[in-house]
Each structure stands twice: as C-alpha cells, then as structure tokens.
Design a protein around this motif. Structure first.
Motif, PDB file in Angstrom:
ATOM      1  N   ALA A 128       0.829  -1.205   0.000  1.00  0.00           N
ATOM      2  CA  ALA A 128       0.000   0.000   0.000  1.00  0.00           C
ATOM      3  C   ALA A 128       0.864   1.257   0.000  1.00  0.00           C
ATOM      4  O   ALA A 128       0.585   2.223  -0.726  1.00  0.00           O
ATOM      5  N   ILE A 173      -7.570   6.034   2.547  1.00  0.00           N
ATOM      6  CA  ILE A 173      -6.346   5.253   2.809  1.00  0.00           C
ATOM      7  C   ILE A 173      -6.305   4.795   4.259  1.00  0.00           C
ATOM      8  O   ILE A 173      -6.063   3.622   4.562  1.00  0.00           O
ATOM      9  N   LEU A 218      -6.432   0.865   5.726  1.00  0.00           N
ATOM     10  CA  LEU A 218      -5.355   0.369   6.597  1.00  0.00           C
ATOM     11  C   LEU A 218      -5.881   0.024   7.982  1.00  0.00           C
ATOM     12  O   LEU A 218      -5.481  -0.974   8.589  1.00  0.00           O
TER      13      LEU A 218
END
Length: 259
Positions: free
Chosen positions: A39, A86, A90
C-alpha cells in the motif's frame, strides 16, 4: 550480483526483511506487514507521479505571471477524502489481523509468567511437576536466561515487571509486547518450529539494556517436561520474582548502583 543471491536471501526479500516465522501468529503478521508495504509503495508511486507531472506540466516557460486560481473544489475534495480512504482501509486490515494475532484460547496447554527486571529475565512455568505447583529459572548478566517451550502446543504468557517498563520480543515469533510495572500484559501463541531463537528487551530500560537478552528453545513435549523435572530436582519450585541482579549493578559498591 545475481550469483550472490542465495535461496535464503531470496526468501528474506520475499518476506521484506522479516526473519523466518516460528509461531502460529506469523502468517497474520506477515500478511499485514507485506500488505502495508505494498500500500505504501502504491501511494508513493502515485505521489511521485503527481509531483513529476506538476513539475513538468506547470514548469516556468516565460517571465509572465501564471494565471491565479483562488481554489479548485474537485482537487480539494480529492486531497481531503483520499487520506481518509487510505486510513480507513489500513485501519480495517490492521484491526482484522490484530484480532487474529492477539486471540486467546480458553484453555491453553501451558502458562508461563515472564518477569522482566533490570537487567534479565525470569520465567515461571505454571505446569505441575512431580506434584509441585510450578518451577522457575532465571538469568543473570553473565548467563542470560533460556526460555523452554514445547513445539505445537499453545502457551499463554503473563508479563510482569517489578521495576521499569521492558518489552518482551522474540523476532521469529513476530510478536512483541511491553512489560509494565503494576500491570499484567498477556499474549498467547503456539511455537511451530523446533530450534533456538533469539529474544531480547525492545524497550530502553536502563544501563544494561543491551545485555537483557535471552534464548528461546523450542523442543518436543517430552524434552520440555524433562527440563521442568530438572528444574524441580534443583529445588527451583514455586515462583520467583526476579534474578539475583535485579537490584544491583555487578561490580559496583554496596550502595552505588542500587535501585
């Protein structure tokens, strides 16, 4: 360069620097570790690409001042929402994998109280050995402790400290947990490989922090029980709260170096 790449080094590159795993928690941790790096790489490439695009597309071409823009709503919405997206992804995977890594069973096969003190480790095995409830072993600065574990059997750890914060870390188990005075932290795992593995304190805890190391020896169930019987034969029964160097720096005077 290619001839210098052994199969071990190639495997380590695939693990992105992690040591070979030796517990049942390694797959979840390894997946989270590699996923986070992938990522980060994707986001990094996108950011570098945008920086390069802006540098080339909007480079200075003449002495005229560029057209002034007060705001760009689509762009501002994008760089506001993108970080939240994001972080959300995560966070989801961190919680999902974290639950697997920290999962506890109702009836582990063994329980060990790990005592971290300045500056060594003491291990209290809660197994009943020859009618005695529990045996213990401890280390010193000159003779670091060895933690014995049975392979393929679940072990519950209670982590305690009589002095300052330490951190119980066995890199090959992909698990690290702080040892905090006045609090009992817990972890559980099952060793999956026999052999000797390095352990250490991962929290700066004082003068001899660098020597606060230990060895983990994962053996068969019969060898594990035989070792506990050896400790009982030495009279190391019950529970200990710390090693003989827990409060004094060796080589110092009677008062100097006291806690």
């Amino acid at each position: 360069m290619l001839t210098g790449c052994t199969s071990e080094e190639t495997a380590q590159w695939k693990r992105l620097g992690l040591p070979p795993g030796a517990s049942d928690r390694t797959e979840a941790m390894k997946s989270l570790w590699i996923g986070a790096w992938i990522a980060a790489l994707i986001i990094g490439v996108m950011v570098w690409g945008l920086i390069l695009f802006a540098s080339v597309r909007y480079r200075k071409r003449n002495e005229n001042a560029p057209r002034q823009t007060r705001y760009n709503l689509p762009l501002e919405v994008l760089y506001t929402l993108a970080p939240f997206a994001i972080i959300g992804v995560l966070f989801f995977y961190t919680v999902e994998h974290g639950n697997k890594i920290t999962a506890m069973s109702d009836h582990p096969a063994h329980t060990i109280n790990v005592v971290g003190q300045q500056w060594q480790w003491t291990f209290n095995y809660k197994d009943t050995v020859d009618g005695q409830e529990g045996v213990w072993e401890t280390g010193t600065l000159d003779n670091p402790a060895t933690l014995w574990l049975p392979v393929n059997e679940s072990v519950h750890f209670d982590l305690t400290s009589p002095d300052v914060i330490h951190s119980f870390w066995v890199p090959s188990f992909y698990f690290k947990l702080d040892v905090i005075p006045g609090r009992t932290n817990k972890l559980e795992l099952t060793p999956t490989k026999t052999g000797s593995f390095a352990g250490k304190c991962a929290e700066l805890c004082g003068l001899y922090h660098s020597r606060m190391v230990f060895t983990v020896k994962v053996v068969s169930a019969d060898e594990y029980q035989a070792h506990l019987r050896e400790l009982a034969a030495k009279g190391q029964t019950g529970a200990a709260t710390g090693g003989q160097d827990a409060t004094t720096i060796p080589g110092s005077g009677p008062k100097e170096g006291q806690k």
